[in-house]
Design a protein around this motif. Sequence first.
Motif, PDB file in Angstrom:
ATOM      1  N   ASN A 109      23.399 -29.390  32.139  1.00  0.00           N
ATOM      2  CA  ASN A 109      24.245 -28.310  31.642  1.00  0.00           C
ATOM      3  C   ASN A 109      23.568 -27.572  30.487  1.00  0.00           C
ATOM      4  N   LEU A 110      22.842 -28.305  29.672  1.00  0.00           N
ATOM      5  CA  LEU A 110      22.129 -27.740  28.524  1.00  0.00           C
ATOM      6  C   LEU A 110      21.314 -26.514  28.902  1.00  0.00           C
ATOM      7  N   ASN A 111      20.658 -26.560  30.058  1.00  0.00           N
ATOM      8  CA  ASN A 111      19.757 -25.490  30.468  1.00  0.00           C
ATOM      9  C   ASN A 111      20.377 -24.520  31.448  1.00  0.00           C
ATOM     10  N   GLU A 112      21.237 -25.014  32.314  1.00  0.00           N
ATOM     11  CA  GLU A 112      21.715 -24.197  33.428  1.00  0.00           C
ATOM     12  C   GLU A 112      22.972 -23.396  33.092  1.00  0.00           C
ATOM     13  N   HIS A 113      23.657 -23.732  31.995  1.00  0.00           N
ATOM     14  CA  HIS A 113      24.909 -23.027  31.679  1.00  0.00           C
ATOM     15  C   HIS A 113      24.687 -21.555  31.355  1.00  0.00           C
ATOM     16  N   ILE A 114      23.450 -21.169  31.026  1.00  0.00           N
ATOM     17  CA  ILE A 114      23.203 -19.819  30.520  1.00  0.00           C
ATOM     18  C   ILE A 114      23.497 -18.734  31.560  1.00  0.00           C
ATOM     19  N   VAL A 115      23.506 -19.078  32.848  1.00  0.00           N
ATOM     20  CA  VAL A 115      23.771 -18.063  33.876  1.00  0.00           C
ATOM     21  C   VAL A 115      25.257 -17.929  34.177  1.00  0.00           C
ATOM     22  N   GLY A 116      26.097 -18.724  33.526  1.00  0.00           N
ATOM     23  CA  GLY A 116      27.535 -18.538  33.592  1.00  0.00           C
ATOM     24  C   GLY A 116      28.184 -18.894  34.909  1.00  0.00           C
ATOM     25  N   GLU A 117      27.596 -19.836  35.657  1.00  0.00           N
ATOM     26  CA  GLU A 117      28.164 -20.228  36.946  1.00  0.00           C
ATOM     27  C   GLU A 117      28.984 -21.512  36.866  1.00  0.00           C
ATOM     28  N   LEU A 248      26.262 -32.412  28.541  1.00  0.00           N
ATOM     29  CA  LEU A 248      26.472 -31.722  27.268  1.00  0.00           C
ATOM     30  C   LEU A 248      25.841 -30.332  27.301  1.00  0.00           C
ATOM     31  N   PRO A 249      26.505 -29.306  26.720  1.00  0.00           N
ATOM     32  CA  PRO A 249      26.066 -27.933  26.937  1.00  0.00           C
ATOM     33  C   PRO A 249      25.105 -27.355  25.899  1.00  0.00           C
ATOM     34  N   LEU A 250      25.051 -27.904  24.679  1.00  0.00           N
ATOM     35  CA  LEU A 250      24.308 -27.250  23.610  1.00  0.00           C
ATOM     36  C   LEU A 250      23.613 -28.281  22.710  1.00  0.00           C
ATOM     37  N   PRO A 251      22.553 -27.889  21.999  1.00  0.00           N
ATOM     38  CA  PRO A 251      21.958 -28.817  21.037  1.00  0.00           C
ATOM     39  C   PRO A 251      22.966 -29.371  20.037  1.00  0.00           C
ATOM     40  N   GLU A 252      23.931 -28.538  19.639  1.00  0.00           N
ATOM     41  CA  GLU A 252      24.952 -29.022  18.705  1.00  0.00           C
ATOM     42  C   GLU A 252      25.766 -30.172  19.315  1.00  0.00           C
ATOM     43  N   SER A 253      25.958 -30.122  20.627  1.00  0.00           N
ATOM     44  CA  SER A 253      26.684 -31.198  21.306  1.00  0.00           C
ATOM     45  C   SER A 253      25.915 -32.508  21.222  1.00  0.00           C
ATOM     46  N   PHE A 254      24.594 -32.439  21.399  1.00  0.00           N
ATOM     47  CA  PHE A 254      23.771 -33.644  21.303  1.00  0.00           C
ATOM     48  C   PHE A 254      23.720 -34.152  19.870  1.00  0.00           C
ATOM     49  N   ASP A 255      23.729 -33.241  18.915  1.00  0.00           N
ATOM     50  CA  ASP A 255      23.751 -33.649  17.522  1.00  0.00           C
ATOM     51  C   ASP A 255      25.024 -34.435  17.221  1.00  0.00           C
ATOM     52  N   GLN A 256      26.164 -33.919  17.689  1.00  0.00           N
ATOM     53  CA  GLN A 256      27.435 -34.608  17.453  1.00  0.00           C
ATOM     54  C   GLN A 256      27.499 -35.930  18.216  1.00  0.00           C
ATOM     55  N   ALA A 257      27.003 -35.931  19.454  1.00  0.00           N
ATOM     56  CA  ALA A 257      27.093 -37.134  20.281  1.00  0.00           C
ATOM     57  C   ALA A 257      26.228 -38.267  19.755  1.00  0.00           C
ATOM     58  N   THR A 258      25.202 -37.934  18.964  1.00  0.00           N
ATOM     59  CA  THR A 258      24.283 -38.969  18.475  1.00  0.00           C
ATOM     60  C   THR A 258      24.412 -39.195  16.978  1.00  0.00           C
ATOM     61  N   ALA A 259      25.517 -38.768  16.398  1.00  0.00           N
ATOM     62  CA  ALA A 259      25.696 -38.880  14.945  1.00  0.00           C
ATOM     63  C   ALA A 259      25.655 -40.326  14.466  1.00  0.00           C
ATOM     64  N   GLN A 260      26.043 -41.260  15.323  1.00  0.00           N
ATOM     65  CA  GLN A 260      26.080 -42.673  14.925  1.00  0.00           C
ATOM     66  C   GLN A 260      24.820 -43.444  15.320  1.00  0.00           C
ATOM     67  N   VAL A 261      23.868 -42.777  15.962  1.00  0.00           N
ATOM     68  CA  VAL A 261      22.616 -43.447  16.336  1.00  0.00           C
ATOM     69  C   VAL A 261      21.756 -43.629  15.085  1.00  0.00           C
ATOM     70  N   ARG A 262      21.329 -44.860  14.831  1.00  0.00           N
ATOM     71  CA  ARG A 262      20.557 -45.175  13.635  1.00  0.00           C
ATOM     72  C   ARG A 262      19.056 -45.134  13.924  1.00  0.00           C
ATOM     73  N   PRO A 263      18.224 -44.947  12.903  1.00  0.00           N
ATOM     74  CA  PRO A 263      16.774 -45.005  13.121  1.00  0.00           C
ATOM     75  C   PRO A 263      16.330 -46.309  13.771  1.00  0.00           C
ATOM     76  N   GLU A 264      16.942 -47.418  13.374  1.00  0.00           N
ATOM     77  CA  GLU A 264      16.540 -48.699  13.967  1.00  0.00           C
ATOM     78  C   GLU A 264      16.908 -48.781  15.450  1.00  0.00           C
ATOM     79  N   ASP A 265      17.967 -48.078  15.850  1.00  0.00           N
ATOM     80  CA  ASP A 265      18.316 -48.038  17.274  1.00  0.00           C
ATOM     81  C   ASP A 265      17.218 -47.324  18.070  1.00  0.00           C
TER      82      ASP A 265
END
Length: 322
Positions: A109-117, A248-265
Amino acid sequence: MTTNIGYTMMTEQAGPRELVEHVVEAERVGFDFSVVSDHSFPWLAEQGHAPYAWSVLGAAAQATSRIPLMTYVTCPTFRYHPAVIAQKAATLQLLSEGRFRLGLGSGENLNEHIVGEGWPSARVRLDKLEEAVEIIRALFDGGTVTRHGQHFQVDGARLWDLPDRPPPIGIAVSGPRSCALAGRHADLLVATEPKSELVDAFDRHGGAGKPRIGQLPICYDTDRDTAVKRAHEQFRWSLGGWRVNSELPLPESFDQATAQVRPEDVAEAIPCGDDPSAVVEAVAAYEEAGFTDLALVQIGGDQQLPFLRWAESTLLPALRER
């Protein structure tokens, strides 16, 4: 080691001129093949890039002479019509003098959503992929193609510049249905995890004896803490798994989805630092799962040349001596 070791041009983390510079150096230091990602967005804003992969490939085909090239992977069902993909792939095969492989997948979705289909279910996306592959194969065979399918219309399409040998087609897999599709239609398997069940399912549906290509992110740096920090900043998205990452549709979505991922993970999942044995161990997992080819991803667009120097002096010899 029997696995072919490849280099990834990661379009999400470097500009087009730099990507070509990097693959030229990868050829020089002795990588067996190369792949390029085909994105319209980076996974995370920290990566910062998304040039057009097909322009990069055209330049790379002219700037190199030996190293094979491959899309890893292109979605031929939303941003691109399959007839257009067939033309692009045939042209790349001619420009590279037979060094191109066409990797295809059902997309994100991150890449293909831009054509609005919209973004349909995974089942529909795989149905579209199968129909697209059939169209691409028909055009590779030559002649004029007209097709009125469930998802695509083709009206009198023809490739006027065809290579003697069409590009082999790879299909990305993540589960039983995509493995069955790849077994029926692909010349090679594409996957991002060292799961033997994917290889076994591919084999059961017609893929036995065909190449299997995987991908492994690593983060080389002489300072391991720096490597872990960079891997966390730029590649924490990769821990989400395909079912999440494809939706997930946008980089911001991935940022939010990985907010709890730690460096050690991230450090547990991705080899970080300058110890080649950690990479050798990770590569071995793919080899034991049945993969024949593995493309390495060095994390950090401005860290490619130091990585390639280390690969030449240390990593590639260690991998080949295993």
